[in-house]
Motif scaffolding. Structure first.
Motif, short mmCIF file in Angstrom:
data_model
loop_
_atom_site.label_atom_id
_atom_site.label_comp_id
_atom_site.label_asym_id
_atom_site.label_seq_id
_atom_site.Cartn_x
_atom_site.Cartn_y
_atom_site.Cartn_z
N THR A 112 -5.53 5.63 -3.38
CA THR A 112 -5.84 4.35 -4.01
C THR A 112 -7.31 4.25 -4.41
O THR A 112 -7.63 3.71 -5.47
N LEU A 113 -8.19 4.78 -3.57
CA LEU A 113 -9.63 4.57 -3.77
C LEU A 113 -10.33 5.68 -4.55
O LEU A 113 -11.38 5.44 -5.15
N GLU A 114 -9.79 6.89 -4.52
CA GLU A 114 -10.48 8.03 -5.11
C GLU A 114 -9.59 8.72 -6.17
O GLU A 114 -8.38 8.52 -6.21
N ASP A 115 -10.24 9.53 -6.98
CA ASP A 115 -9.53 10.34 -7.97
C ASP A 115 -9.26 11.70 -7.35
O ASP A 115 -10.05 12.63 -7.48
N LEU A 116 -8.13 11.80 -6.66
CA LEU A 116 -7.81 13.04 -5.95
C LEU A 116 -7.41 14.15 -6.92
O LEU A 116 -6.68 13.89 -7.89
#
Length: 227
Positions: A112-116
């Protein structure tokens, strides 16, 4: 160099408010306290010093070093291999379930928080769910948090969680818990340095007491913690 953004992100990852369920677990401490084997701050300190030097904490830190360096190289196969290795090294089903639950929760939060990278998405084929230390290392690497600082943050968070459990269970006073946390700082630093230099052939841990305590936890008559 730790940027302001990286520092704030690290503080988020080590916060007790992080919704991954760490407060649910005592990692065998509740069993040992119920059995009268740990009854004081000094006994908690001895237990945690051993875990930092020879137990699961130092082993996790050593695997985190390898995961971090693999991410830096873009070697995502190695990330999955070390995650699988660590899952296989868990001493009991209870400890493995704890790490998988917390690790999966953290990876879901990261999604949700990072661009994996696609190779690190939870849906990507892998032999085991994520261990929490591996997920934390991925989070740190993506935020450009230096490896040594990430290790310090993870171990400090781990120690804090168990001290908070002991404060509730023994019980210890809040001040005694803070004194204990300060006294463990040199041991945390020593574990970090050890993890940076250990070779693959020397990866090991000695956690028989932890394994037995975690396995016996589910049979306690009364429990405050999940495991």
């Amino acid at each position: 160099m730790l940027t302001d953004s990286a520092l704030l992100t690290l503080l988020q990852w080590v916060s007790p408010a992080l919704p991954i369920g760490g407060f649910n677990y005592s990692e065998g401490l509740e069993t040992l306290i119920a059995q009268g084997k740990i009854t004081s701050a000094a006994a908690v300190q001895d237990w945690l010093i051993f875990e930092l030097a020879f137990g699961s904490a130092q082993l996790e830190a050593a695997i985190m070093v390898r995961v971090y360096r693999a991410i830096a190289k873009g070697d995502f196969d190695a990330v999955h291999q070390w995650n699988a290795w660590l899952s296989a090294a868990r001493e009991s089903a209870e400890l493995r379930a704890q790490n998988w639950q917390m690790g999966t929760a953290l990876m879901n939060l990261l999604t949700t928080l990072e661009d994996l990278p696609p190779e690190l998405h939870t849906a990507h084929a892998q032999p085991y769910p994520w261990n929490v230390s591996v997920a934390f290392c991925i989070a740190a690497a993506l935020a450009d948090i230096p490896l040594e600082i990430a290790l310090l943050g993870y171990l400090h968070s781990w120690v804090t969680t168990l001290i908070n459990a002991a404060v509730k269970l023994i019980p210890l006073g809040q001040t005694a818990g803070q004194v204990l946390l300060r006294q463990l700082q040199p041991h945390i630093q020593q574990t970090v340095q050890q993890s940076l230099n250990v070779t693959d052939d020397d990866l090991e841990s000695c956690t028989l007491g932890l394994a037995l305590a975690s396995m016996q936890h589910e049979t306690l008559y009364c429990r405050l913690f999940r495991s």
